[in-house]
Design a protein around this motif. Structure first.
Motif, short mmCIF file in Angstrom:
data_model
loop_
_atom_site.label_atom_id
_atom_site.label_comp_id
_atom_site.label_asym_id
_atom_site.label_seq_id
_atom_site.Cartn_x
_atom_site.Cartn_y
_atom_site.Cartn_z
N VAL A 131 66.41 -31.12 -35.00
CA VAL A 131 66.46 -32.07 -36.12
C VAL A 131 67.74 -31.88 -36.93
O VAL A 131 68.46 -32.84 -37.20
N ARG A 132 68.04 -30.67 -37.29
CA ARG A 132 69.23 -30.41 -38.10
C ARG A 132 70.51 -30.73 -37.30
O ARG A 132 71.48 -31.25 -37.85
N THR A 133 70.49 -30.44 -36.00
CA THR A 133 71.65 -30.77 -35.18
C THR A 133 71.86 -32.28 -35.12
O THR A 133 72.99 -32.78 -35.25
N MET A 134 70.78 -33.04 -34.92
CA MET A 134 70.90 -34.50 -34.87
C MET A 134 71.40 -35.07 -36.20
O MET A 134 72.24 -35.97 -36.22
N LEU A 135 70.93 -34.56 -37.29
CA LEU A 135 71.38 -35.04 -38.60
C LEU A 135 72.89 -34.83 -38.75
O LEU A 135 73.61 -35.70 -39.26
N ARG A 136 73.35 -33.67 -38.31
CA ARG A 136 74.79 -33.38 -38.41
C ARG A 136 75.60 -34.30 -37.50
O ARG A 136 76.60 -34.89 -37.92
N LEU A 137 75.15 -34.45 -36.25
CA LEU A 137 75.90 -35.28 -35.31
C LEU A 137 75.89 -36.76 -35.72
O LEU A 137 76.90 -37.46 -35.58
N MET A 138 74.77 -37.21 -36.23
CA MET A 138 74.68 -38.61 -36.66
C MET A 138 75.57 -38.90 -37.86
O MET A 138 76.00 -40.04 -38.07
N ALA A 139 75.85 -37.88 -38.65
CA ALA A 139 76.74 -38.05 -39.80
C ALA A 139 78.21 -37.93 -39.41
O ALA A 139 79.09 -38.45 -40.11
N ALA B 239 52.71 -8.92 -20.90
CA ALA B 239 52.89 -7.63 -21.57
C ALA B 239 52.04 -7.53 -22.83
O ALA B 239 51.69 -6.42 -23.26
N ALA B 240 51.71 -8.66 -23.44
CA ALA B 240 50.92 -8.65 -24.67
C ALA B 240 49.51 -8.13 -24.45
O ALA B 240 48.91 -7.53 -25.33
N GLY B 241 48.97 -8.37 -23.27
CA GLY B 241 47.64 -7.86 -22.95
C GLY B 241 46.53 -8.87 -23.21
O GLY B 241 46.70 -9.83 -23.96
N ASP B 242 45.39 -8.62 -22.60
CA ASP B 242 44.26 -9.55 -22.69
C ASP B 242 43.63 -9.60 -24.08
O ASP B 242 42.91 -10.55 -24.40
N ASP B 243 43.85 -8.57 -24.88
CA ASP B 243 43.23 -8.54 -26.20
C ASP B 243 44.12 -9.16 -27.27
O ASP B 243 43.76 -9.18 -28.45
N ALA B 244 45.26 -9.69 -26.89
CA ALA B 244 46.17 -10.33 -27.85
C ALA B 244 45.80 -11.80 -28.03
O ALA B 244 45.16 -12.41 -27.17
N LEU B 245 46.24 -12.36 -29.15
CA LEU B 245 46.19 -13.80 -29.36
C LEU B 245 47.57 -14.34 -28.99
O LEU B 245 48.57 -13.96 -29.60
N ILE B 246 47.63 -15.19 -27.99
CA ILE B 246 48.88 -15.78 -27.52
C ILE B 246 48.84 -17.27 -27.78
O ILE B 246 47.92 -17.96 -27.33
N VAL B 247 49.81 -17.76 -28.52
CA VAL B 247 49.86 -19.19 -28.83
C VAL B 247 51.15 -19.77 -28.27
O VAL B 247 52.25 -19.40 -28.67
N ARG B 248 51.00 -20.68 -27.31
CA ARG B 248 52.16 -21.38 -26.74
C ARG B 248 52.47 -22.61 -27.60
O ARG B 248 51.56 -23.33 -28.01
N THR B 249 53.75 -22.84 -27.80
CA THR B 249 54.17 -23.97 -28.60
C THR B 249 55.42 -24.58 -27.98
O THR B 249 55.81 -24.20 -26.87
N ALA B 250 56.05 -25.54 -28.67
CA ALA B 250 57.19 -26.24 -28.08
C ALA B 250 58.03 -26.90 -29.15
O ALA B 250 57.53 -27.27 -30.21
N TRP B 251 59.33 -27.04 -28.88
CA TRP B 251 60.25 -27.87 -29.66
C TRP B 251 60.12 -27.59 -31.16
O TRP B 251 59.98 -28.51 -31.98
N VAL B 252 60.19 -26.34 -31.53
CA VAL B 252 59.95 -25.94 -32.93
C VAL B 252 61.15 -26.27 -33.81
O VAL B 252 62.30 -26.06 -33.42
N TYR B 253 60.87 -26.78 -34.99
CA TYR B 253 61.93 -27.08 -35.96
C TYR B 253 61.41 -26.80 -37.37
O TYR B 253 60.20 -26.71 -37.60
N ALA B 254 62.34 -26.67 -38.30
CA ALA B 254 62.01 -26.37 -39.70
C ALA B 254 63.17 -26.83 -40.57
O ALA B 254 64.25 -27.16 -40.07
N PRO B 255 62.98 -26.85 -41.90
CA PRO B 255 64.08 -27.27 -42.79
C PRO B 255 65.29 -26.36 -42.72
O PRO B 255 66.40 -26.77 -43.08
N GLN B 256 65.12 -25.11 -42.25
CA GLN B 256 66.24 -24.19 -42.14
C GLN B 256 66.39 -23.73 -40.70
O GLN B 256 65.50 -23.91 -39.87
N GLY B 257 67.53 -23.14 -40.39
CA GLY B 257 67.74 -22.60 -39.06
C GLY B 257 68.38 -23.60 -38.12
O GLY B 257 68.65 -24.75 -38.47
N ASP B 258 68.66 -23.14 -36.90
CA ASP B 258 69.25 -23.99 -35.87
C ASP B 258 68.14 -24.67 -35.09
O ASP B 258 67.33 -24.00 -34.44
N ASN B 259 68.09 -25.99 -35.14
CA ASN B 259 67.06 -26.73 -34.41
C ASN B 259 67.53 -28.15 -34.15
O ASN B 259 68.55 -28.59 -34.67
#
Length: 285
Positions: A156-164, A134-154
């Protein structure tokens, strides 16, 4: 230049705002201010803001829930992409869309090139693939994976909580991919957009890992950073021991060589970026 960031309160959206070039005016919208599935609302935002660049960092990412909520997943991950892309095109703005490794079936055993044939196993993957189209041939499409950050649900943060909280954690060991640090991905999106790239690119951190490998590294680095007080056993389990509504690719490492060539650099190894993220958490208290 003016850039509109859709999904501005998410992990990637925050990264895009935080890494924006100094000469770019940023306008951010998230679910509370823009219904991306509403054509009139999307058209109105583009018409009012008149951006030169539109980043779509909004997505329906509840992989398992999408199996029973296909209509909403399609609306956000596919229909809305077309609405944003078409509105940006009418404005003369460049459009940047973020997609996923889940468009592949994981049967290759080799890193997936941008032109590899997709075969999504889940509703989430199917709707994200529809969004790319749907984005079309003239769009820039970047595929990524397993995204995490210091904030939000991800992960890394889930593992830190469970490990504690728990005496042990059990983590799938037969799904292999690559973690991606959202702030680094955001910087790459800006660089590719500034180059006026078009078409499909792949970007994650360098290297590969199973979810089990990732969890082991999280505990080791978190102990070193003082974010965990004690180690707990991490038990590797097969996917069959942790059944989920959605099927996931067993191997979804992405081939980033073309992207690295465009950037003029190789991405940091995933463990290096994990350390950066945990140091950020440590500094934030």
């Amino acid at each position: 230049m003016k850039a509109l960031i859709v999904g501005s309160n998410g992990q990637l959206g925050r990264g895009l705002i935080g890494s924006a070039p100094a000469d770019v005016e940023i306008v951010g919208h998230d679910i509370d201010t823009l219904d991306v599935t509403d054509r009139a609302a999307v058209d109105a935002i583009i018409a009012v803001e008149q951006p030169n660049l539109v980043f779509n960092a909004a997505a329906y990412t509840a992989v398992d829930k999408a199996e029973s909520d296909q209509q909403l997943a399609e609306a956000v991950n596919a229909t809305a992409v077309g609405l944003l892309a078409n509105a940006a095109r009418r404005q003369g703005a460049s459009f940047v869309h973020v997609s996923t490794d889940f468009i592949f079936d994981g049967l290759s055993g080799l890193p997936y090139a941008p032109d590899a044939s997709p075969n999504p196993l889940s509703v989430y993957g199917q709707t994200k693939l529809a969004g790319e189209r749907a984005a079309g041939d003239d769009a820039l499409i970047v595929r990524t994976a397993w995204v995490y950050a210091p904030q939000g649900d991800n992960f890394v943060r889930t593992m830190l909580r469970l490990m504690a909280e728990r005496p042990e954690v059990r983590v799938v060991a037969d799904q292999v991919g690559t973690p991606t640090y959202a702030p680094d991905l955001a910087r790459v999106l800006w660089q590719l957009a500034e180059q006026r790239q078009r078409g499909v690119f792949h970007y994650t951190d360098a290297g590969a890992a199973s979810w089990y490998d990732f969890a082991v590294a999280i505990q080791e680095e978190a102990l070193a950073a003082g974010l965990l007080q004690a180690a707990v056993p991490i038990i590797p389990i097969p996917t069959t021991a942790y059944p989920t509504p959605a099927r996931r690719p067993s191997y979804s490492v992405l081939d980033k060589e073309a992207t690295w060539a465009a950037l003029g650099r190789v991405a940091p190894h995933w463990r290096q970026n994990l350390r950066v993220m945990l140091q950020h958490l440590q500094a934030a208290g």
